[in-house]
Design a protein around this motif. Structure first.
Motif, PDB file in Angstrom:
ATOM      1  N   ASP A   1       0.837  -1.209   0.000  1.00  0.00           N
ATOM      2  CA  ASP A   1       0.000   0.000   0.000  1.00  0.00           C
ATOM      3  C   ASP A   1       0.873   1.260   0.000  1.00  0.00           C
ATOM      4  OD1 ASP A   1       0.808   0.514   2.588  1.00  0.00           O
ATOM      5  OD2 ASP A   1      -0.984  -0.357   3.501  1.00  0.00           O
ATOM      6  N   LEU A   2       0.191   2.388   0.100  1.00  0.00           N
ATOM      7  CA  LEU A   2       0.912   3.675   0.023  1.00  0.00           C
ATOM      8  C   LEU A   2       1.984   3.827   1.105  1.00  0.00           C
ATOM      9  CD1 LEU A   2      -1.377   6.767  -0.759  1.00  0.00           C
ATOM     10  CD2 LEU A   2       0.876   6.160  -1.711  1.00  0.00           C
ATOM     11  N   ASP A   3       1.609   3.387   2.302  1.00  0.00           N
ATOM     12  CA  ASP A   3       2.569   3.515   3.408  1.00  0.00           C
ATOM     13  C   ASP A   3       3.823   2.709   3.138  1.00  0.00           C
ATOM     14  OD1 ASP A   3       0.996   5.230   4.900  1.00  0.00           O
ATOM     15  OD2 ASP A   3      -0.125   3.560   5.788  1.00  0.00           O
ATOM     16  N   ASP A   4       3.613   1.512   2.576  1.00  0.00           N
ATOM     17  CA  ASP A   4       4.772   0.684   2.250  1.00  0.00           C
ATOM     18  C   ASP A   4       5.622   1.389   1.208  1.00  0.00           C
ATOM     19  OD1 ASP A   4       4.124  -1.285   4.011  1.00  0.00           O
ATOM     20  OD2 ASP A   4       2.916  -2.407   2.575  1.00  0.00           O
ATOM     21  N   LEU A   5       4.926   2.020   0.244  1.00  0.00           N
ATOM     22  CA  LEU A   5       5.649   2.725  -0.813  1.00  0.00           C
ATOM     23  C   LEU A   5       6.483   3.860  -0.219  1.00  0.00           C
ATOM     24  CD1 LEU A   5       3.056   2.890  -3.720  1.00  0.00           C
ATOM     25  CD2 LEU A   5       5.172   1.574  -3.594  1.00  0.00           C
ATOM     26  N   ARG A   6       5.935   4.494   0.780  1.00  0.00           N
ATOM     27  CA  ARG A   6       6.669   5.599   1.418  1.00  0.00           C
ATOM     28  C   ARG A   6       7.778   5.072   2.321  1.00  0.00           C
ATOM     29  NH1 ARG A   6       2.249   7.977   4.194  1.00  0.00           N
ATOM     30  NH2 ARG A   6       0.662   8.477   2.667  1.00  0.00           N
ATOM     31  N   GLY A   7       7.842   3.764   2.447  1.00  0.00           N
ATOM     32  CA  GLY A   7       8.901   3.178   3.270  1.00  0.00           C
ATOM     33  C   GLY A   7       8.596   3.212   4.755  1.00  0.00           C
ATOM     34  N   LEU A   8       7.330   3.428   5.096  1.00  0.00           N
ATOM     35  CA  LEU A   8       6.988   3.472   6.522  1.00  0.00           C
ATOM     36  C   LEU A   8       6.838   2.062   7.068  1.00  0.00           C
ATOM     37  CD1 LEU A   8       4.385   6.394   6.731  1.00  0.00           C
ATOM     38  CD2 LEU A   8       6.748   6.372   7.518  1.00  0.00           C
ATOM     39  N   LYS A   9       7.515   1.815   8.165  1.00  0.00           N
ATOM     40  CA  LYS A   9       7.415   0.498   8.804  1.00  0.00           C
ATOM     41  C   LYS A   9       6.139   0.433   9.635  1.00  0.00           C
ATOM     42  CE  LYS A   9      11.596  -1.475   7.982  1.00  0.00           C
ATOM     43  NZ  LYS A   9      12.260  -0.371   7.338  1.00  0.00           N
ATOM     44  N   ARG A  10       5.544  -0.748   9.601  1.00  0.00           N
ATOM     45  CA  ARG A  10       4.304  -0.941  10.333  1.00  0.00           C
ATOM     46  C   ARG A  10       4.457  -2.175  11.230  1.00  0.00           C
ATOM     47  NH1 ARG A  10      -1.110   0.153   8.831  1.00  0.00           N
ATOM     48  NH2 ARG A  10      -0.534   0.883   6.771  1.00  0.00           N
ATOM     49  N   GLY A  11       3.913  -2.101  12.411  1.00  0.00           N
ATOM     50  CA  GLY A  11       3.957  -3.268  13.290  1.00  0.00           C
ATOM     51  C   GLY A  11       4.133  -2.862  14.741  1.00  0.00           C
ATOM     52  N   THR A  12       4.360  -3.853  15.561  1.00  0.00           N
ATOM     53  CA  THR A  12       4.494  -3.607  16.996  1.00  0.00           C
ATOM     54  C   THR A  12       5.922  -3.877  17.444  1.00  0.00           C
ATOM     55  OG1 THR A  12       2.192  -4.250  17.349  1.00  0.00           O
ATOM     56  CG2 THR A  12       3.619  -4.242  19.283  1.00  0.00           C
ATOM     57  N   LEU A  13       6.454  -2.943  18.208  1.00  0.00           N
ATOM     58  CA  LEU A  13       7.769  -3.116  18.818  1.00  0.00           C
ATOM     59  C   LEU A  13       7.540  -3.519  20.268  1.00  0.00           C
ATOM     60  CD1 LEU A  13      10.884  -2.709  18.952  1.00  0.00           C
ATOM     61  CD2 LEU A  13      10.412  -0.324  19.579  1.00  0.00           C
ATOM     62  N   ARG A  14       7.999  -4.710  20.622  1.00  0.00           N
ATOM     63  CA  ARG A  14       7.792  -5.203  21.988  1.00  0.00           C
ATOM     64  C   ARG A  14       9.091  -5.026  22.779  1.00  0.00           C
ATOM     65  NH1 ARG A  14       6.101 -11.114  20.906  1.00  0.00           N
ATOM     66  NH2 ARG A  14       7.999 -10.869  19.669  1.00  0.00           N
ATOM     67  N   LEU A  15       9.040  -4.113  23.742  1.00  0.00           N
ATOM     68  CA  LEU A  15      10.223  -3.785  24.544  1.00  0.00           C
ATOM     69  C   LEU A  15      10.011  -4.238  25.986  1.00  0.00           C
ATOM     70  CD1 LEU A  15      11.078  -0.047  23.698  1.00  0.00           C
ATOM     71  CD2 LEU A  15      12.486  -2.051  23.227  1.00  0.00           C
ATOM     72  N   GLY A  16      11.015  -4.889  26.546  1.00  0.00           N
ATOM     73  CA  GLY A  16      10.966  -5.252  27.964  1.00  0.00           C
ATOM     74  C   GLY A  16      12.142  -4.613  28.671  1.00  0.00           C
ATOM     75  N   VAL A  17      11.884  -3.759  29.655  1.00  0.00           N
ATOM     76  CA  VAL A  17      12.996  -3.052  30.297  1.00  0.00           C
ATOM     77  C   VAL A  17      12.986  -3.259  31.808  1.00  0.00           C
ATOM     78  CG1 VAL A  17      12.801  -1.285  28.490  1.00  0.00           C
ATOM     79  CG2 VAL A  17      11.974  -0.765  30.770  1.00  0.00           C
ATOM     80  N   VAL A  18      14.186  -3.329  32.390  1.00  0.00           N
ATOM     81  CA  VAL A  18      14.294  -3.385  33.850  1.00  0.00           C
ATOM     82  C   VAL A  18      13.906  -2.029  34.430  1.00  0.00           C
ATOM     83  CG1 VAL A  18      16.013  -5.234  34.002  1.00  0.00           C
ATOM     84  CG2 VAL A  18      16.782  -2.861  33.743  1.00  0.00           C
ATOM     85  N   THR A  19      13.537  -2.026  35.696  1.00  0.00           N
ATOM     86  CA  THR A  19      12.896  -0.822  36.250  1.00  0.00           C
ATOM     87  C   THR A  19      13.813   0.400  36.252  1.00  0.00           C
ATOM     88  OG1 THR A  19      13.516  -1.081  38.587  1.00  0.00           O
ATOM     89  CG2 THR A  19      11.593  -2.315  37.816  1.00  0.00           C
ATOM     90  N   THR A  20      15.137   0.188  36.323  1.00  0.00           N
ATOM     91  CA  THR A  20      16.023   1.354  36.329  1.00  0.00           C
ATOM     92  C   THR A  20      15.966   2.103  34.993  1.00  0.00           C
ATOM     93  OG1 THR A  20      17.888  -0.008  35.593  1.00  0.00           O
ATOM     94  CG2 THR A  20      17.666   0.352  37.965  1.00  0.00           C
ATOM     95  N   ALA A  21      15.564   1.401  33.925  1.00  0.00           N
ATOM     96  CA  ALA A  21      15.566   2.000  32.585  1.00  0.00           C
ATOM     97  C   ALA A  21      14.211   2.603  32.205  1.00  0.00           C
ATOM     98  CB  ALA A  21      15.981   0.956  31.547  1.00  0.00           C
TER      99      ALA A  21
END
Ligand code: PGA
Length: 225
Positions: A1-21
């Motif tokens: 689709d258009l977004d793909d053509l524009r090079g926009l990444k789509r999806g979910t980034l799953r981040l797990g961080v320790v509490t200090t961060a």
């Protein structure tokens, strides 16, 4: 689709961080999300052991650890110092001292993080090497609750400098205890056996290049600056 053509990444980034961060990483996400409006973020926070458990179950794309598990096959990208400092209430009799020995400090009632905490893990390793025992008054499962307990005069503690909201936290002081701060460093980490998703790779590259965002706090700054 258009977004793909524009090079926009789509999806979910799953981040797990320790509490200090959990105080620092959100400052990176603002700019990242502005540049990548189609990426949604799932941000999990827990102590070291909780993040090790999530890692072993492959629940997230990327993790932030100060003390990564030694037995897991991980790729590590160190990115920022996470020094652990000694704190007391600003009206504590020690607040005006120019120097304190570790032995003296260890006699004060101490507020310690729970079993499974990386902060506690680093602290125990540090003390064991020096043959020092703490006078533990209270075990507390939260950096914030420790800060407030220390402010109220319940005792002293050792926490990541990033947990301290300087500017806002006038009730706390850092004590000049010999041998401190305990050095540690955050790393972005991922499992060697699980290939990174395109979205996770995009984030990692972006974080590696040094993001434009720097949080407005007194903590140590990125060495990529
Ligand atoms: P934690 O954070 O004490 O919440 O486990 C840890 C770390 O920086 O290792």
């Amino acid at each position: 689709d258009l977004d793909d053509l524009r090079g926009l990444k789509r999806g979910t980034l799953r981040l797990g961080v320790v509490t200090t961060a959990k105080y620092f990483i959100p400052h990176l996400l603002g700019d990242f999300c502005e540049r990548h409006p189609l990426i949604e973020i799932d941000f999990k926070v827990g102590n070291r052991q909780q993040m090790i458990d999530r890692l072993s179950q492959g629940q997230d794309d990327l993790y932030v650890f100060s003390h990564p598990p030694e037995d897991a096959p991980l790729t590590l990208h160190p990115f920022l110092d996470n020094p652990l400092v000694a704190i007391a209430a600003s009206d504590h009799p020690w607040a005006s001292r120019r120097r304190l020995t570790l032995k003296e400090f260890a006699q004060a009632p101490f507020l310690i993080r729970e079993q499974g905490s990386g902060t506690r893990y680093a602290l125990e390793k540090f003390l064991k090497r020096r043959g020092i025992k703490l006078n533990v008054r209270m075990t507390v499962e939260s950096n914030e609750a420790i800060r407030h307990s220390v402010m109220s005069g319940l005792g002293v503690s050792i926490l990541s400098r990033h947990t301290l909201a300087f500017g806002a936290d006038t009730g706390l002081t850092i004590l000049p205890v010999e041998g401190l701060p305990i050095p540690s460093q955050w790393s972005l980490a991922y499992h060697k056996g699980h290939p990174l998703s395109p979205v996770a790779r995009t984030f990692l590259q972006w974080a590696e290049q040094g993001s434009p965002a720097q949080p407005g706090r007194d903590g140590p700054r990125s060495d990529t600056e």
